[in-house]
Motif scaffolding. Structure first.
Motif, PDB file in Angstrom:
ATOM      1  N   TYR A   1       0.832  -1.202   0.000  1.00  0.00           N
ATOM      2  CA  TYR A   1       0.000   0.000   0.000  1.00  0.00           C
ATOM      3  C   TYR A   1       0.872   1.259   0.000  1.00  0.00           C
TER       4      TYR A   1
ATOM      5  N   LEU B   1      -4.892   1.956  -1.651  1.00  0.00           N
ATOM      6  CA  LEU B   1      -5.378   1.865  -0.285  1.00  0.00           C
ATOM      7  C   LEU B   1      -6.820   1.357  -0.301  1.00  0.00           C
TER       8      LEU B   1
ATOM      9  N   PRO C   1      -8.786   2.529   5.096  1.00  0.00           N
ATOM     10  CA  PRO C   1      -7.324   2.589   5.214  1.00  0.00           C
ATOM     11  C   PRO C   1      -6.815   2.228   6.597  1.00  0.00           C
TER      12      PRO C   1
ATOM     13  N   LEU D   1      -3.300   9.311   7.060  1.00  0.00           N
ATOM     14  CA  LEU D   1      -4.533   8.943   7.741  1.00  0.00           C
ATOM     15  C   LEU D   1      -4.902  10.011   8.759  1.00  0.00           C
TER      16      LEU D   1
END
Length: 199
Positions: A126, A133, A137, A180
């Protein structure tokens, strides 16, 4: 950033149970070992099938001998249902062939059976763009955190490998944390903690 494949055939071979042919393998008589592994694999011996796959993937046989047995993936596929390491190596075979979607399937199979190398390879795929992704995620990041947890446990059995995963010189963890949201990171950490409690 370079995607590192963790095939680790020497480590995997040393961890297997004894199979007819192992003595020849230890004495570097790979041709005889392959013949014995092949005989046993045709009788359904998954360890023998796995070890024949290792000989083929390591290119320890002549081209003529290798063609007789077929591709390593055939033997890893035979032993995958019983051996997570075989599923992982099958994933590596597909990765090396450029079929990352098929590789993901087998890494996931091994990862869910707590195979650290596949957990790491999923996260690394990834990070490096070999796989997009997933819609969630947090799970992609969780695999990296889970691999690190497993590495912390295995330092005595495979110190160099486990330390390499822990130090994360490739910067995989930083990559996830930069992309993220805090909530997604917290969810990944929660899933990794739940995994650790169950395994």
């Amino acid at each position: 950033m370079k995607y590192t494949f963790l095939l680790l055939t020497a480590l995997l071979a040393s961890s297997c149970s004894q199979t007819p042919g192992d003595a020849f393998r230890r004495s570097n008589d790979d041709s005889t070992a392959a013949k014995m592994y092949h005989t046993m694999a045709q009788q359904g011996d998954v360890q023998a099938a796995f070890k024949l796959g290792l000989l083929l993937s390591e290119r320890r046989l002549s081209p003529a001998e290798a063609s007789h047995y077929g591709p390593a993936s055939r033997w890893f596929a035979q032993s995958c249902p019983a051996l997570p390491a075989a599923c992982h190596n099958l994933g590596v075979e597909y990765t090396n062939a450029g079929d990352h979607q098929r590789a993901e399937q087998f890494y996931l199979t091994a990862a869910t059976r707590n195979y650290m190398q596949s957990q790491f390879n999923l996260a690394s795929a990834y990070v490096n763009g070999y796989l997009p992704l997933p819609a969630d995620p947090s799970q992609a990041f969780a695999w990296l955190l889970i691999a690190r947890q497993e590495a912390a446990r295995c330092q005595e059995a495979a110190p160099s490998l486990c330390q390499w995963v822990l130090t994360d010189k490739a910067g995989n963890q930083a990559w996830f944390r930069s992309r993220l949201t805090p909530a997604q990171q917290a969810e990944a950490e929660r899933r990794a903690a739940t995994w650790a409690a169950r395994h």
